[in-house]
Design a protein around this motif. Structure first.
Motif, PDB file in Angstrom:
ATOM      1  N   UNK A 166       0.822  -1.192   0.000  1.00  0.00           N
ATOM      2  CA  UNK A 166       0.000   0.000   0.000  1.00  0.00           C
ATOM      3  C   UNK A 166       0.866   1.255   0.000  1.00  0.00           C
ATOM      4  N   UNK A 167       0.336   2.341  -0.557  1.00  0.00           N
ATOM      5  CA  UNK A 167       1.102   3.576  -0.658  1.00  0.00           C
ATOM      6  C   UNK A 167       1.476   4.151   0.706  1.00  0.00           C
ATOM      7  N   UNK A 168       0.774   3.745   1.766  1.00  0.00           N
ATOM      8  CA  UNK A 168       1.147   4.232   3.094  1.00  0.00           C
ATOM      9  C   UNK A 168       2.418   3.561   3.593  1.00  0.00           C
ATOM     10  N   UNK A 169       2.792   2.422   2.983  1.00  0.00           N
ATOM     11  CA  UNK A 169       3.993   1.694   3.381  1.00  0.00           C
ATOM     12  C   UNK A 169       5.145   1.875   2.399  1.00  0.00           C
ATOM     13  N   UNK A 170       4.844   1.908   1.107  1.00  0.00           N
ATOM     14  CA  UNK A 170       5.902   1.981   0.097  1.00  0.00           C
ATOM     15  C   UNK A 170       5.360   2.586  -1.190  1.00  0.00           C
ATOM     16  N   UNK A 171       6.259   3.213  -1.938  1.00  0.00           N
ATOM     17  CA  UNK A 171       5.893   3.757  -3.249  1.00  0.00           C
ATOM     18  C   UNK A 171       6.527   2.951  -4.371  1.00  0.00           C
ATOM     19  N   UNK A 172       6.985   1.737  -4.075  1.00  0.00           N
ATOM     20  CA  UNK A 172       7.754   0.991  -5.073  1.00  0.00           C
ATOM     21  C   UNK A 172       6.925   0.584  -6.280  1.00  0.00           C
ATOM     22  N   UNK A 173       5.591   0.534  -6.148  1.00  0.00           N
ATOM     23  CA  UNK A 173       4.746   0.170  -7.280  1.00  0.00           C
ATOM     24  C   UNK A 173       4.087   1.391  -7.922  1.00  0.00           C
ATOM     25  N   UNK A 174       4.547   2.581  -7.559  1.00  0.00           N
ATOM     26  CA  UNK A 174       3.946   3.800  -8.110  1.00  0.00           C
ATOM     27  C   UNK A 174       4.659   4.303  -9.351  1.00  0.00           C
ATOM     28  N   UNK A 175       5.628   3.550  -9.833  1.00  0.00           N
ATOM     29  CA  UNK A 175       6.361   3.978 -11.017  1.00  0.00           C
ATOM     30  C   UNK A 175       7.483   4.950 -10.738  1.00  0.00           C
ATOM     31  N   UNK A 176       7.837   5.140  -9.468  1.00  0.00           N
ATOM     32  CA  UNK A 176       8.941   6.030  -9.131  1.00  0.00           C
ATOM     33  C   UNK A 176       8.636   7.500  -9.215  1.00  0.00           C
ATOM     34  N   UNK A 177       7.364   7.880  -9.371  1.00  0.00           N
ATOM     35  CA  UNK A 177       7.032   9.293  -9.561  1.00  0.00           C
ATOM     36  C   UNK A 177       7.132  10.095  -8.275  1.00  0.00           C
TER      37      UNK A 177
END
Length: 398
Positions: free
Chosen positions: A204-215
């Motif tokens: 989840x975005x509250x834990x990590x941004x690794x699946x957000x495409x690095x933006x």
């Protein structure tokens, strides 16, 4: 974002010398040349993860041994005898020139040959194995779940759990779990119990941004983990079993909450969570722990693990953007948006940003010209160019 893309972009778009790029990003020149050759031959496919399987397997069994395994299986089964992998391994060793092949290898070959009938109803032996950290604070798991109040209002419960002892470190109720709340709960747990060696959470975005495409760069929790030297681990997408302990804890918690008077407010829910946490940690033996110990006993029984060193763990990103009409480009760092001044003369120019932690290079996407190089000041929203301001604009008379 892969460091390979960062290096290739610096060489091919910005036209920087290979030796300078290698020295700047701490890599070998030979690796840069290898990346260039791969990029020229494969294009974007050069950035895809590659198999680490070795080109050769000297220890693999040959076709003769593989054929012998299949023949023994059929002969033994035809005679009504046991034809399992361990029996075949015994026959290979005692009756076929002392050929030694492991039972696991035999099982794989039988499966590939279609000689094993799957039995979905039979629980695999691996499912009985328990995986847990060897020491307290070696790994903390975190997750959150939804829970409705008496009137139907939705809330979310965030929990931090010690992997080794199942000790509930923090259980808090919120209207909605956000990144800042996750970071605050983590810091409070660290202040009370010390920093763990690693964490394990979902994606989840509250834990990590690794699946957000690095933006967006690293979020607040990710930045804090690196600052403290804590190794960050995340489960595979769509595979919640990785955080199984946290999931089972939530199931136990919800079963207990359903037996209580339904809370009408967030404060009442938090009071119930505090009561449950005390019961769970100190008065409820956990079946998975040795000698039916409580989580509190198991947590206190061994020395605590400590964080390591992540000073060499750089955060590499390549971003494309366009300078706005005021000559500014934006970048998010640790969840905070920063404005970087480039200059009005470059307004509406498409740029590529090469980012390694706080070091930033902004280059013209069309020409490769370096427009600005800076070290980001995390405490300032606006990063000035440092150039003296130009003459004031002349305002036309009415």
């Amino acid at each position: 974002m892969s460091k390979a893309r960062l290096v290739i972009t610096a060489v091919t778009v910005e036209k920087r010398p290979v030796s300078e790029v290698a020295r700047s990003y701490g890599v070998a020149r030979s690796w840069v040349y290898t990346l260039l050759a791969r990029y020229q031959a494969e294009g974007e496919a050069a950035f895809e993860p590659r198999s680490r399987r070795p080109k050769s397997s000297p220890s693999a069994i040959g076709p003769d041994a593989a054929g012998l395994i299949v023949r023994l299986r059929k002969e033994l089964a035809g005679q009504g005898l046991d034809a399992g992998p361990h029996t075949i391994a015994w026959h290979l060793q005692h009756h076929h020139h002392q050929v030694r092949v492991s039972a696991a290898t035999i099982s794989r070959h039988l499966t590939r040959a279609g000689l094993v009938t799957p039995d979905p109803a039979k629980r695999p032996r691996s499912s009985y194995l328990r995986f847990e950290a060897d020491q307290p604070n070696e790994c903390w798991q975190a997750d959150f779940t939804h829970y409705p109040l008496a009137g139907g209002t939705g809330t979310e419960i965030l929990s931090w759990l010690d992997d080794h002892s199942r000790y509930a470190l923090s259980v808090t109720a919120h209207v909605r779990v956000t990144g800042s709340l996750v970071l605050a709960a983590f810091r409070a747990a660290v202040d009370r119990y010390g920093a763990p060696a690693s964490t394990l959470t979902g994606n989840g975005m509250v834990f990590t941004t690794r699946l957000s495409g690095g933006k967006g760069g690293r979020n607040g929790l990710e930045a804090e983990l690196r600052r403290l030297g804590i190794r960050q681990k995340n489960g595979n997408p769509n595979h919640p079993q990785t955080q199984g302990k946290a999931g089972r804890f939530q199931q136990t918690l919800k079963n207990w909450l359903r037996a209580q008077v339904p809370p009408a407010t967030l404060a009442e829910l938090q009071a119930l969570l505090d009561t449950f946490t005390a019961l769970y940690n100190t008065q409820r033996p956990h079946r998975s722990l040795p000698r039916q110990a409580t989580p509190a006993t198991a947590y206190a029984a061994r020395p605590k693990a400590a964080p390591g060193d992540r000073s060499a763990d750089t955060h590499d990103r390549v971003r494309t953007d366009r300078i706005d009409n005021s000559g500014v480009v934006t970048l998010r760092h640790h969840g905070r948006l920063h404005h970087i001044g480039i200059g009005r003369t470059h307004a509406r120019t498409h740029v590529i940003m090469l980012i390694q932690d706080l070091h930033i290079r902004v280059i013209n996407a069309a020409t490769g010209e370096l427009l600005r190089e800076l070290t980001l000041d995390p405490d300032r929203n606006y990063q000035p160019t440092g150039k003296p301001p130009g003459p004031p604009r002349k305002t036309p008379r009415p």
